[in-house]
Design an enzyme around this catalytic site. Structure first.
Site, PDB file in Angstrom:
ATOM      1  N   THR A 312       0.596  14.558   2.162  1.00  0.00           N
ATOM      2  CA  THR A 312       1.485  14.431   2.179  1.00  0.00           C
ATOM      3  C   THR A 312       1.637  15.039   0.486  1.00  0.00           C
ATOM      4  O   THR A 312       1.144  14.827  -0.701  1.00  0.00           O
ATOM      5  CB  THR A 312       2.664  12.731   0.961  1.00  0.00           C
ATOM      6  N   ARG A 414      -2.010   1.135  -3.494  1.00  0.00           N
ATOM      7  CA  ARG A 414      -1.484  -0.355  -3.047  1.00  0.00           C
ATOM      8  C   ARG A 414      -0.157  -0.778  -3.425  1.00  0.00           C
ATOM      9  O   ARG A 414       0.143  -1.402  -3.290  1.00  0.00           O
ATOM     10  CB  ARG A 414      -2.604  -0.982  -2.060  1.00  0.00           C
ATOM     11  N   GLN A 506      20.982  -3.731  11.134  1.00  0.00           N
ATOM     12  CA  GLN A 506      21.602  -5.010  12.710  1.00  0.00           C
ATOM     13  C   GLN A 506      23.105  -4.738  11.954  1.00  0.00           C
ATOM     14  O   GLN A 506      24.009  -5.120  12.951  1.00  0.00           O
ATOM     15  CB  GLN A 506      21.351  -5.929  12.915  1.00  0.00           C
ATOM     16  N   GLU A 533      -1.599   4.873   3.005  1.00  0.00           N
ATOM     17  CA  GLU A 533      -1.713   3.937   1.639  1.00  0.00           C
ATOM     18  C   GLU A 533      -2.780   2.862   2.198  1.00  0.00           C
ATOM     19  O   GLU A 533      -2.696   2.066   2.130  1.00  0.00           O
ATOM     20  CB  GLU A 533      -1.172   3.557   0.420  1.00  0.00           C
ATOM     21  N   ALA A 535      -3.870   1.689   6.435  1.00  0.00           N
ATOM     22  CA  ALA A 535      -3.181   0.826   7.677  1.00  0.00           C
ATOM     23  C   ALA A 535      -2.637  -0.413   7.471  1.00  0.00           C
ATOM     24  O   ALA A 535      -4.072  -0.701   7.472  1.00  0.00           O
ATOM     25  CB  ALA A 535      -3.951   1.961   9.038  1.00  0.00           C
TER      26      ALA A 535
END
Length: 560
Positions: A312, A414, A506, A533, A535
């Site tokens: 990224t 994380r 929704q 970071e 899976a």
């Protein structure tokens, strides 16, 4: 019918203590099944992936429920209590269900869990905290809150920082977010310039190197607050900008030489150059130990050959933190990896080619994605790219230690991803609240329907609890602890962001599916959080479950 508990907070705390004991017993039983000679067996762990995954999720729900209830104080608002107890009730039931199946698989007696599930005090708490009337009351409170749920107790400096970055996100980031997403633009200087001036890239850099972190300790809470605020404005255009310098700064502090720290940390703190992290490879994904990008020693440095993917911000970045295999012996696994700092020009756009005077080439192509647009993730190809010895993290002594330096950075990454998830959730919840007040269906505002209020209550409970958990884990990280807990909060917050943004979309109905609606962007942006970071599956199996079982066995941790 169960009666309302006289002291629901005390009831919740008592139940969670008993549930924690049941969880620890199940964790120990699974650890014993997965071990040989008192140590965990990789082969047996792989055979019990389903059970390990369930254990990790039970741990996430349980820790979050504990953090939410523990956050309640004498002066906590009625809404704070409602949301903490709502999450504790629903999470408690989820943990009981996971442990029930786990104990069935392990052949353990089910009576202890049955006694917990059927306890009249617990049933009364569930009805009082998560029944239809409780959901309606909590939903009304959330609908009146404009999304101000799960507020952390902050000192003056942290509160001022949160306020400043929230205002910046609302006034500067949010007005540009839709165009960046809709037109797949690169993060513009109109955002980068003021963020540099605000010192956002130096949050993990000690003050002695020009950053804002204390020299003698960490300030993970500040990073969490700033990241959440910016992510509310836009995940890709602002909230994720801090992650890469966070990871590289921590890696430099963990293993860089004094010269490397003095050279790179002030520049990273200033946001010049911007940086990117090149770990993932096309054939290995989250399997860091299997990485194959080769680094071949030559006179004065190394030549890189191979590919990376999902890097990224690689185009805009001026330096890449590249994890490469410096020892050709593949049997060494992660012990053959090192970190090399690759310098390159900054490029705009979706592809680039950098040709060195020494003859090496680095090319990149942005990967089209459904969301998380602005920073762009790149496929990279390295062809004999030269990296000088001075850019090997840790110098000669750092060879073979790249895995450990990378993991030192990932704890903060994380934590930050959990904060990003909280920011996206907050944006989605606030959008849902406002729309439900404005939208008229069947002759009345959407918010007047009980089901709408129940949805808002559950969304608010998830956000509030994730924010409290992130705050409590940040305190652990500041003490040099919390590696596994950082993975737990990422696990929970990222999945929760998917749930909250889904419900927000929704509630918007057809308008939620339209690109012109911000909630459509929140929804597709949130989906990436459980992937990068670390899976979700890798974190649950390789970090969380393994750490939980090592703790149960009383052995030293070995996970990533």
């Amino acid at each position: 019918m169960p009666q309302n508990p006289q002291d629901p907070i005390a009831t919740a705390r008592s139940f969670l203590v008993r549930l924690r004991a049941a969880f620890e017993a199940s964790a120990l039983a699974l650890a014993q099944r997965c071990s040989a000679g008192g140590k965990l067996s990789g082969r047996k762990l792989d055979a019990e992936q389903v059970a390990s995954f369930e254990l990790a999720w039970a741990a996430a729900d349980l820790l979050a429920a504990e953090a939410g209830v523990a956050s309640l104080r004498a002066d906590s608002s009625e809404m704070d209590q409602q949301l903490a107890l709502l999450f504790a009730a629903e999470a408690g039931d989820a943990v009981l269900g996971r442990l029930h199946m786990l104990d069935l698989e392990l052949g353990r007696p089910r009576e202890p869990l049955r006694s917990l599930r059927d306890d009249p005090a617990w049933e009364a708490l569930c009805l009082a905290a998560a029944g239809a009337q409780a959901l309606d009351a909590a939903g009304r409170a959330v609908a009146a809150s404009d999304g101000e749920v799960g507020q952390l107790a902050l000192d003056e400096s942290h509160a001022m920082a949160q306020d400043a970055f929230r205002r910046f996100a609302a006034d500067v980031v949010a007005p540009q977010a839709e165009a960046i997403h809709r037109h797949n633009l690169t993060v513009p200087e109109s955002l980068l310039r003021p963020l540099r001036e605000m010192g956002v890239f130096g949050l993990s850099v000690p003050q002695q190197y020009g950053g804002s972190a204390p020299d003698d300790r960490e300030d993970a809470l500040l990073m969490v607050l700033v990241t959440e605020a910016l992510s509310e404005g836009s995940l890709a255009a602002a909230g994720s900008l801090i992650t890469r310098p966070e990871i590289l700064s921590r890696a430099l502090l963990a293993g860089g030489t004094r010269e490397q720290q003095a050279h790179w940390l002030p520049r990273l703190a200033a946001g010049d150059p911007l940086c990117a992290i090149a770990i993932t490879e096309p054939d290995y994904g989250s399997d860091v130990a299997g990485l194959a990008l080769r680094a071949t020693r030559v006179q004065g440095g190394w030549r890189l050959g191979g590919a990376k993917t999902w890097c990224t911000f690689a185009g805009k970045a001026g330096v890449l933190m590249v994890v490469a295999r410096t020892d050709p012996d593949r049997a060494l696994g992660h012990k053959g990896l090192s970190v090399l700092l690759v310098e390159k020009p900054s490029f705009e756009g979706h592809d680039f080619v950098y040709r060195q005077p020494e003859g090496g080439t680095l090319s990149g192509r942005a990967i089209p994605t459904i969301g998380y647009r602005g920073m762009h993730s790149f496929d990279l190809s390295f062809e004999d790219l030269f990296v000088p010895d001075a850019n090997v993290l840790g110098g000669e002594a750092g060879l073979g230690k790249g895995f450990y330096y990378t993991m030192a950075g990932m704890v903060g990454g994380r934590m930050q991803t959990a904060a990003r998830a909280c920011g996206v959730m907050r944006a989605a919840l606030r959008a849902a609240i406002r729309y439900s007040h404005d939208r008229k269906v069947f002759g009345q505002a959407l918010v007047e329907f009980p089901l709408t209020r129940a949805k808002l209550a559950r969304m608010g409970a998830r956000l509030a609890t994730c924010r409290q958990l992130a705050g409590s884990v940040a305190a652990l990280v500041d003490r040099g602890e919390g590696r596994m807990e950082a993975s737990l909060v990422k696990l929970l917050a990222c999945r929760s962001a998917e749930m909250v943004t889904r419900e927000a979309l929704q509630l918007h109905g057809g308008m939620g599916y339209a690109e012109e609606s911000a909630v459509s962007r929140y929804f597709v942006d949130a989906r990436v959080l459980s992937i990068f970071e670390g899976a979700e599956e890798t974190l649950a199996l390789k970090v969380v479950a393994r750490s939980l079982m090592e703790r149960a066995l009383g052995v030293a941790p070995t996970g990533a």
